[in-house]
Design an enzyme around this catalytic site. Structure first.
Site, short mmCIF file in Angstrom:
data_model
loop_
_atom_site.label_atom_id
_atom_site.label_comp_id
_atom_site.label_asym_id
_atom_site.label_seq_id
_atom_site.Cartn_x
_atom_site.Cartn_y
_atom_site.Cartn_z
N GLY A 1 0.85 -1.18 0.00
CA GLY A 1 0.00 0.00 0.00
C GLY A 1 0.88 1.23 0.00
O GLY A 1 2.03 1.19 0.44
N GLN B 1 2.99 9.98 1.21
CA GLN B 1 4.27 9.28 1.24
C GLN B 1 5.13 9.58 0.01
O GLN B 1 6.32 9.26 -0.01
CB GLN B 1 4.07 7.77 1.36
CG GLN B 1 3.48 7.36 2.70
CD GLN B 1 3.30 5.86 2.75
OE1 GLN B 1 2.29 5.34 2.29
NE2 GLN B 1 4.29 5.17 3.29
N CYS C 1 5.90 0.08 7.60
CA CYS C 1 5.54 1.20 6.74
C CYS C 1 6.75 1.57 5.89
O CYS C 1 7.86 1.64 6.41
CB CYS C 1 5.10 2.38 7.60
SG CYS C 1 4.65 3.86 6.67
N LEU C 2 6.51 1.85 4.62
CA LEU C 2 7.61 2.22 3.72
C LEU C 2 8.27 3.53 4.16
O LEU C 2 9.45 3.74 3.88
CB LEU C 2 7.12 2.34 2.28
CG LEU C 2 6.61 1.03 1.65
CD1 LEU C 2 6.08 1.28 0.25
CD2 LEU C 2 7.69 -0.03 1.63
N HIS D 1 -4.52 1.23 7.44
CA HIS D 1 -3.16 1.77 7.54
C HIS D 1 -2.96 2.90 6.53
O HIS D 1 -2.47 3.98 6.88
CB HIS D 1 -2.15 0.64 7.31
CG HIS D 1 -0.72 1.09 7.36
ND1 HIS D 1 0.11 0.80 8.41
CD2 HIS D 1 0.02 1.82 6.49
CE1 HIS D 1 1.31 1.32 8.19
NE2 HIS D 1 1.27 1.95 7.02
N GLU D 2 -3.36 2.67 5.29
CA GLU D 2 -3.19 3.70 4.25
C GLU D 2 -4.13 4.88 4.48
O GLU D 2 -3.76 6.03 4.25
CB GLU D 2 -3.40 3.10 2.85
CG GLU D 2 -2.41 2.01 2.48
CD GLU D 2 -0.95 2.37 2.71
OE1 GLU D 2 -0.56 3.55 2.52
OE2 GLU D 2 -0.17 1.48 3.10
N HIS E 1 -2.76 7.40 6.75
CA HIS E 1 -1.81 8.32 6.11
C HIS E 1 -2.50 9.57 5.58
O HIS E 1 -1.96 10.67 5.70
CB HIS E 1 -1.06 7.63 4.96
CG HIS E 1 0.14 6.86 5.39
ND1 HIS E 1 1.24 7.44 5.99
CD2 HIS E 1 0.43 5.54 5.29
CE1 HIS E 1 2.14 6.52 6.24
NE2 HIS E 1 1.68 5.35 5.83
#
Length: 196
Positions: A45, A50, A105-106, A147-148, A151
């Protein structure tokens, strides 16, 4: 085009995001670049903040979970084809008993922690063609979406940790913001020392 992923500590990850309109410039290209960036970083995701865009857009591809032995056959079948674009998403209901899952998380590489979330969500969103949807999601797919979604609300998974866990990972987070982390994808670090 692969975009740099914004690291923990950058203000864009905390910004209030704005709605996306059909006349948003080069939206198709933005979405294409986000998928390319996510795959390059081996993610499932990615949210627009991000990649330095404070807009209400995120993408999900749950297909890597199709081999997960902890999922039921029905869940494995669902995730094996689950790839979506979410524009102007709103979670309108969350339900069920919270369950823990080890999230990463990225934007926060090398940090993984158990996060508690409710298993079922009802969401309204638009797809890449601005067609409106109202859907219920459950299990691992709901978790990825939550989660996304966080963001685009300016929330990181580390915000959901206990005060003790936050203290234990504080130095790691500071190092990430300075670029002191081993990664194999392109990132932009807010507090990296400039090379002279």
């Amino acid at each position: 085009m692969i975009l740099p992923i914004i690291a923990y500590g950058d203000p864009v990850l905390r910004k209030e995001t704005v709605e996306v309109t059909p006349d948003y410039p080069n939206l198709d290209k933005v979405i294409e670049n986000m998928f390319e960036t996510m795959y390059e970083a081996h993610g499932i995701g990615l949210a627009a903040p991000q990649v330095n865009l404070p807009i209400r857009l995120f993408i999900v591809d749950a297909t890597p979970f199709e081999e997960d032995e902890d999922l039921s056959d029905e869940e494995q079948k669902f995730v094996s084809t689950f790839k979506r674009v979410f524009i102007n998403a709103r979670i309108i209901e969350e339900s069920g008993d919270e369950w823990a899952f080890n999230e990463g998380c990225l934007s926060i590489p090398d940090v993984r922690e158990d996060v508690f979330r409710q298993p079922d969500i009802v969401m309204e969103y638009q797809d890449e063609n601005f067609k409106k949807h109202k859907e219920t999601f459950s299990g691992i797919v709901a978790r990825i979406i939550q989660h996304e979604y966080d963001h685009i609300e300016g929330i990181l998974f580390t915000d959901k940790l206990s005060p003790l866990k936050k203290r234990l990972i504080k130095s790691k987070l500071i190092n990430i913001s300075k670029g002191k982390v081993g990664i194999d994808y392109k990132m932009k670090f807010p507090n990296a020392k400039k090379k002279r």
